[in-house]
Write an enzyme that holds these catalytic residues in place. Structure first.
Site, PDB file in Angstrom:
ATOM      1  N   ASP A 182      -3.647   2.491  -3.109  1.00 29.60           N
ATOM      2  CA  ASP A 182      -2.328   3.081  -2.879  1.00 29.60           C
ATOM      3  C   ASP A 182      -1.340   2.240  -3.693  1.00 29.60           C
ATOM      4  O   ASP A 182      -1.035   1.104  -3.347  1.00 29.60           O
ATOM      5  CB  ASP A 182      -1.993   3.044  -1.383  1.00 29.60           C
ATOM      6  N   LYS A 207       8.239   8.952  -3.028  1.00 28.45           N
ATOM      7  CA  LYS A 207       8.960   7.702  -3.199  1.00 28.45           C
ATOM      8  C   LYS A 207       9.458   7.575  -4.640  1.00 28.45           C
ATOM      9  O   LYS A 207      10.250   8.380  -5.068  1.00 28.45           O
ATOM     10  CB  LYS A 207       8.078   6.535  -2.765  1.00 28.45           C
TER      11      LYS A 207
END
Ligand SMILES: *Cc1c(COP(=O)(O)O)cnc(C)c1O
Length: 385
Positions: A182, A207
């Site tokens: 991630d 994000k």
């Protein structure tokens, strides 16, 4: 899917496409690729589907530009976008089989940790949470018991622990485990997990990739078009965890300024970390760019162009002062999430709830692109009043 190009990431991002000859994305010569809202595609007269597309639960042409761009930035063989970061991450775990063993970090995005503990275990996965940022910890865990997949998050939310991707990739190869990272916080600009030996990289595109807090989306990219990758692709189509075409287009628009936003956020985060270290109200600053930070040496090796826009501070006044500080900021907005142009502040222990490894005196800061001296002044007045 990766386009071989000699252009730098900044150029590819600004253009919104590595296909500088755009014909394959856009035969009508519009500068910006069109949005295809169609849910279904025409069959050829001889009953074939030569376009390769049948139904939009599986795929949509609007995905092509963002997926090609992400694949090229990550030096990946292929990439897919998803309806959220969680949809992308869980697709990896659901592509495993019940009974498979998985290693995941103790310090990681809380919602995924909760999913692994509940649905992941119910599905039949054996999940071990270990301190992946500790030198040799993954090697020891794999030697003790094999795992099908190792999941990393680096820097890891919200203590920003740094895991050594290259070293862990070697252990994974030795013990025949897949490695997935991630890389939401590092973005494709600061770290390239696949070039360090990982098999898969995941982003919450909600994000930094989108960067404007107005799209929920996720992405996966792979080092090879393996059978496991095809299982993930099939899972996306059959579970239908695809973004809407408008979200895919909005994601691409956001990505076109990724390099500018990330550069500004990284510079401000480093500057704020240095300033806050000197502040009498602050007990500790957690940021991979600080030489005093435990993961700094690994971060220097595997992060380039900056140490990210995320940092956390621990307050001498404990939980009470942390919550009060967050209540008194004006420029910093009190909200969850990260990686947007606006700066966010959050008391993580409150949102993560019981069993969280996050200390209750900690505030997480997502540094946006505001004037950095305003950001500091706003924190200073919030500490004091
Ligand atoms: C937000 C986030 C996720 C989950 O992504 P969503 O798009 O919110 O589903 C996963 N990992 C990290 C590091 C995140 O910050």
């Amino acid at each position: 899917m990766t386009q071989k190009t000699h252009f730098a990431p900044q150029s590819l991002l600004a253009q919104g496409s590595p296909c500088l000859q755009q014909h394959d994305i856009n035969e009508k010569q519009s500068l910006i690729p069109p949005v295809y809202n169609s849910t279904t595609y025409l069959r050829d007269e001889d009953n074939q589907y030569r376009s390769g597309r049948v139904y939009s639960r599986a795929d949509n042409p609007t995905y092509k530009a963002p997926e090609t761009l992400i694949a090229t930035l990550e030096e990946a063989a292929d990439a897919r976008i998803f309806s959220s970061g969680m949809a992308a991450a869980t697709a990896v775990f659901l592509a495993l089989k019940p009974g498979d063993h998985v290693i995941a970090p103790t310090i990681m995005y809380w919602a995924l940790r909760n999913w692994l503990r509940t649905f992941g275990q119910d599905f039949g996965l054996h999940v071990r949470f270990i301190d992946t940022h500790v030198d040799g910890a993954v090697e020891a865990a794999l030697a003790e018991h094999p795992a099908r997949l190792v999941w990393l998050e680096t820097p890891g939310n919200p203590l920003w622990t740094v895991s050594d991707i290259a070293a862990i990739a070697q252990s994974c190869k030795k013990h025949d485990a897949l490695l997935a990272v991630d890389s939401t916080v590092a973005t494709p600009l600061l770290t390239r997990p696949l070039s360090l030996g990982a098999d898969l990289v995941m982003h919450s595109a909600t994000k930094y990739l989108n960067g404007h807090s107005d799209v929920i989306s996720g992405a996966l990219a792979t080092t090879e078009d393996s059978a496991f990758w095809q299982r993930i692709v099939a899972l996306r189509a059959q579970n239908g965890c695809v973004p809407g075409p408008d979200d895919a287009a909005q994601l691409l628009r956001g990505m076109r300024t990724l390099h500018l936003r990330v550069r500004e956020s990284c510079e401000s985060a480093l500057w704020l970390a240095e300033q806050l270290q000197e502040n009498p109200h602050v007990a500790e600053v957690l940021y991979p760019g600080l030489p005093s930070f435990a993961g700094h040496e690994i971060a220097k090796r595997q992060m380039h162009n900056g140490f990210g826009g995320m940092l956390s501070i621990r307050l001498k006044g404990g939980a009470e002062q942390a919550i009060k500080t967050a209540a008194r900021t004006r420029l910093w907005k009190r909200a969850t999430s990260l990686g947007g142009v606006e700066s966010l502040i959050e008391h993580r222990a409150s949102i993560e709830g019981e069993g969280t490894p996050v200390p209750d005196d900690l505030l997480r800061l997502s540094v946006g692109i505001e004037y950095r001296e305003d950001l500091l002044r706003d924190l200073e007045q919030a500490f004091q009043s």
